[in-house]
Design a protein around this motif. Structure first.
Motif, PDB file in Angstrom:
ATOM      1  N   GLN A 157      17.947  35.415   4.216  1.00  0.00           N
ATOM      2  CA  GLN A 157      16.843  34.571   3.760  1.00  0.00           C
ATOM      3  C   GLN A 157      16.398  33.590   4.845  1.00  0.00           C
ATOM      4  O   GLN A 157      15.270  33.102   4.819  1.00  0.00           O
ATOM      5  N   LEU A 158      17.283  33.294   5.771  1.00  0.00           N
ATOM      6  CA  LEU A 158      16.973  32.377   6.867  1.00  0.00           C
ATOM      7  C   LEU A 158      17.212  33.047   8.209  1.00  0.00           C
ATOM      8  O   LEU A 158      18.094  33.899   8.349  1.00  0.00           O
ATOM      9  N   ARG A 159      16.430  32.637   9.203  1.00  0.00           N
ATOM     10  CA  ARG A 159      16.693  32.984  10.603  1.00  0.00           C
ATOM     11  C   ARG A 159      17.085  31.698  11.313  1.00  0.00           C
ATOM     12  O   ARG A 159      16.322  30.725  11.312  1.00  0.00           O
ATOM     13  N   LEU A 160      18.274  31.676  11.887  1.00  0.00           N
ATOM     14  CA  LEU A 160      18.736  30.475  12.576  1.00  0.00           C
ATOM     15  C   LEU A 160      17.961  30.275  13.870  1.00  0.00           C
ATOM     16  O   LEU A 160      17.823  31.198  14.675  1.00  0.00           O
ATOM     17  N   LEU A 161      17.446  29.072  14.076  1.00  0.00           N
ATOM     18  CA  LEU A 161      16.683  28.738  15.275  1.00  0.00           C
ATOM     19  C   LEU A 161      17.530  28.005  16.306  1.00  0.00           C
ATOM     20  O   LEU A 161      17.211  28.001  17.493  1.00  0.00           O
ATOM     21  N   THR A 162      18.587  27.343  15.849  1.00  0.00           N
ATOM     22  CA  THR A 162      19.514  26.645  16.739  1.00  0.00           C
ATOM     23  C   THR A 162      20.923  26.822  16.180  1.00  0.00           C
ATOM     24  O   THR A 162      21.096  27.228  15.038  1.00  0.00           O
ATOM     25  N   ARG A 163      21.916  26.482  16.993  1.00  0.00           N
ATOM     26  CA  ARG A 163      23.303  26.556  16.537  1.00  0.00           C
ATOM     27  C   ARG A 163      24.026  25.248  16.821  1.00  0.00           C
ATOM     28  O   ARG A 163      25.144  25.237  17.309  1.00  0.00           O
ATOM     29  N   GLY A 164      23.385  24.163  16.532  1.00  0.00           N
ATOM     30  CA  GLY A 164      24.020  22.859  16.697  1.00  0.00           C
ATOM     31  C   GLY A 164      23.727  22.232  18.040  1.00  0.00           C
ATOM     32  O   GLY A 164      24.633  21.974  18.831  1.00  0.00           O
ATOM     33  N   GLU A 165      22.458  21.967  18.297  1.00  0.00           N
ATOM     34  CA  GLU A 165      22.060  21.355  19.566  1.00  0.00           C
ATOM     35  C   GLU A 165      22.431  19.872  19.593  1.00  0.00           C
ATOM     36  O   GLU A 165      22.472  19.209  18.565  1.00  0.00           O
ATOM     37  N   THR A 166      22.655  19.370  20.796  1.00  0.00           N
ATOM     38  CA  THR A 166      22.903  17.942  20.992  1.00  0.00           C
ATOM     39  C   THR A 166      21.791  17.350  21.849  1.00  0.00           C
ATOM     40  O   THR A 166      21.011  18.071  22.474  1.00  0.00           O
ATOM     41  N   ALA A 167      21.712  16.042  21.880  1.00  0.00           N
ATOM     42  CA  ALA A 167      20.689  15.361  22.684  1.00  0.00           C
ATOM     43  C   ALA A 167      21.027  15.479  24.170  1.00  0.00           C
ATOM     44  O   ALA A 167      22.188  15.638  24.555  1.00  0.00           O
ATOM     45  N   THR A 168      20.018  15.384  25.003  1.00  0.00           N
ATOM     46  CA  THR A 168      20.231  15.435  26.447  1.00  0.00           C
ATOM     47  C   THR A 168      20.852  14.127  26.931  1.00  0.00           C
ATOM     48  O   THR A 168      20.777  13.093  26.263  1.00  0.00           O
ATOM     49  N   GLU A 169      21.464  14.184  28.096  1.00  0.00           N
ATOM     50  CA  GLU A 169      22.050  12.972  28.672  1.00  0.00           C
ATOM     51  C   GLU A 169      20.982  11.905  28.888  1.00  0.00           C
ATOM     52  O   GLU A 169      21.233  10.715  28.708  1.00  0.00           O
ATOM     53  N   ALA A 170      19.778  12.335  29.277  1.00  0.00           N
ATOM     54  CA  ALA A 170      18.685  11.383  29.520  1.00  0.00           C
ATOM     55  C   ALA A 170      18.312  10.658  28.235  1.00  0.00           C
ATOM     56  O   ALA A 170      18.083   9.442  28.232  1.00  0.00           O
ATOM     57  N   GLU A 171      18.247  11.386  27.109  1.00  0.00           N
ATOM     58  CA  GLU A 171      17.892  10.737  25.843  1.00  0.00           C
ATOM     59  C   GLU A 171      18.999   9.796  25.389  1.00  0.00           C
ATOM     60  O   GLU A 171      18.720   8.693  24.897  1.00  0.00           O
TER      61      GLU A 171
END
Length: 322
Positions: free
Chosen positions: A286-300
């Motif tokens: 029913q869903l297509r995963l677009l990410t698998r647990g992304e984190t913020a960049t060091e710059a952010e």
């Protein structure tokens, strides 16, 4: 000569804003779409979404009346395209039904305590400043943290600290709270932070940040029934998505992220019996995963320290449930 001027108020920086916009854009662009911001807060993500998509209608939910008032001012240029509702996010189905929206094109969750709630010392969310032990996201109802600390049995306090704060020394902290409240009611964030610090072994206090961090997290989750709300809200949100609609969730602690991850994984699974050679239409993902647990960049993270613990998960609806 004029006197010294006070510094300008801090600007609210939405976490992972560009990534959130990019992930939701395919479901919202160039059409009369509807998006739910399930945790409106100060309206930073909502403002950017409305500005990026001129045909977009936004439904904004928040349990905090102060946050709703402030975001209403921020989103006033988009009046006529917004519906701001005082509600917890697990009430989304009834809110959408009342507004007449059978399906929506996008849903955003930015979970946990908001920047505004952390910055207002009197709300009692932060251990760095002394304040009454409140911690209610909706100050119009519910138990305060002080009532939890002073009335729950020590065994229940230990369970909450262990399960919601993942505190190794939950029983020691709970017993210290029990001894303290027999002398006088516990009603101060500073006193609680000191009590927790003294209850945790000195060797452990040298690493892992402030020793009261896990206790404050656990109390906040208990006071606001946060995990129960997430457990109800995430399935409701995915059920509300049309085919092609997208959901983005920002979590800041592992307990919430685990709920999101498990629900997404379950709906992204093909449940066709293994002995069949083709996927059954009613059993496909029913869903297509677009990410698998992304984190913020060091710059952010350098620019916005509150992004340090974020984990982003996103999915697209590819099939309605049977």
């Amino acid at each position: 000569m004029s006197g010294p001027t006070s510094p300008p108020p801090a600007v609210h920086v939405p976490v992972m804003l560009d990534r959130v916009l990019a992930l939701l854009a395919p479901a919202l662009a160039d059409r009369p779409a509807v998006v739910v911001d399930a945790t409106l807060g100060l309206g930073g993500h909502a403002e950017a979404l409305l500005a990026a998509h001129p045909q977009l209608t936004l439904v904004g939910l928040d349990r905090d009346l102060d946050a709703l008032s402030r975001s209403a001012q921020r989103l006033s240029p988009f009046i006529g395209r917004t519906h701001l509702v005082h509600a917890v996010y697990d009430q989304m189905p009834s809110v959408l039904a009342e507004l007449g929206f059978e399906h929506v094109d996008g849903v955003l969750f930015d979970l946990g305590v908001s920047s505004m709630q952390l910055d207002q010392a009197q709300r009692g969310f932060a251990y760095a400043q002394d304040a009454p032990l409140d911690m209610r996201m909706d100050q119009s109802q519910g138990l305060t943290a002080a009532e939890v600390l002073n009335t729950y049995p020590v065994s229940d306090l230990a369970r909450i600290l262990r399960e919601y704060g993942e505190e190794r020394f939950a029983l020691r902290v709970a017993q210290a709270i029990g001894r303290e409240r027999r002398v006088a009611p516990l009603d101060s964030t500073a006193r609680l932070a000191e009590l927790v610090r003294d209850a945790i072994p000195a060797a452990t206090r040298r690493t892992g940040g402030h020793p009261a961090k896990r206790t404050f997290q656990a109390l906040r989750i208990e006071v606001n029934s946060e995990l129960e709300a997430v457990e109800g809200a995430i399935p409701a949100a995915t059920a509300a998505l049309r085919v092609g609609g997208r959901i983005v969730v920002l979590s800041y602690q592992s307990l919430e992220d685990r709920i999101v991850k498990q629900h997404f994984a379950a709906l992204a699974r093909d449940t066709t019996p293994v002995d069949l050679p083709v996927t059954l239409a009613q059993s496909g993902p029913q869903l297509r995963l677009l990410t698998r647990g992304e984190t913020a960049t060091e710059a952010e993270i350098e620019e916005n320290s509150r992004a340090a613990s974020v984990r982003l998960r996103a999915a697209e609806r590819v099939r309605l449930s049977a």
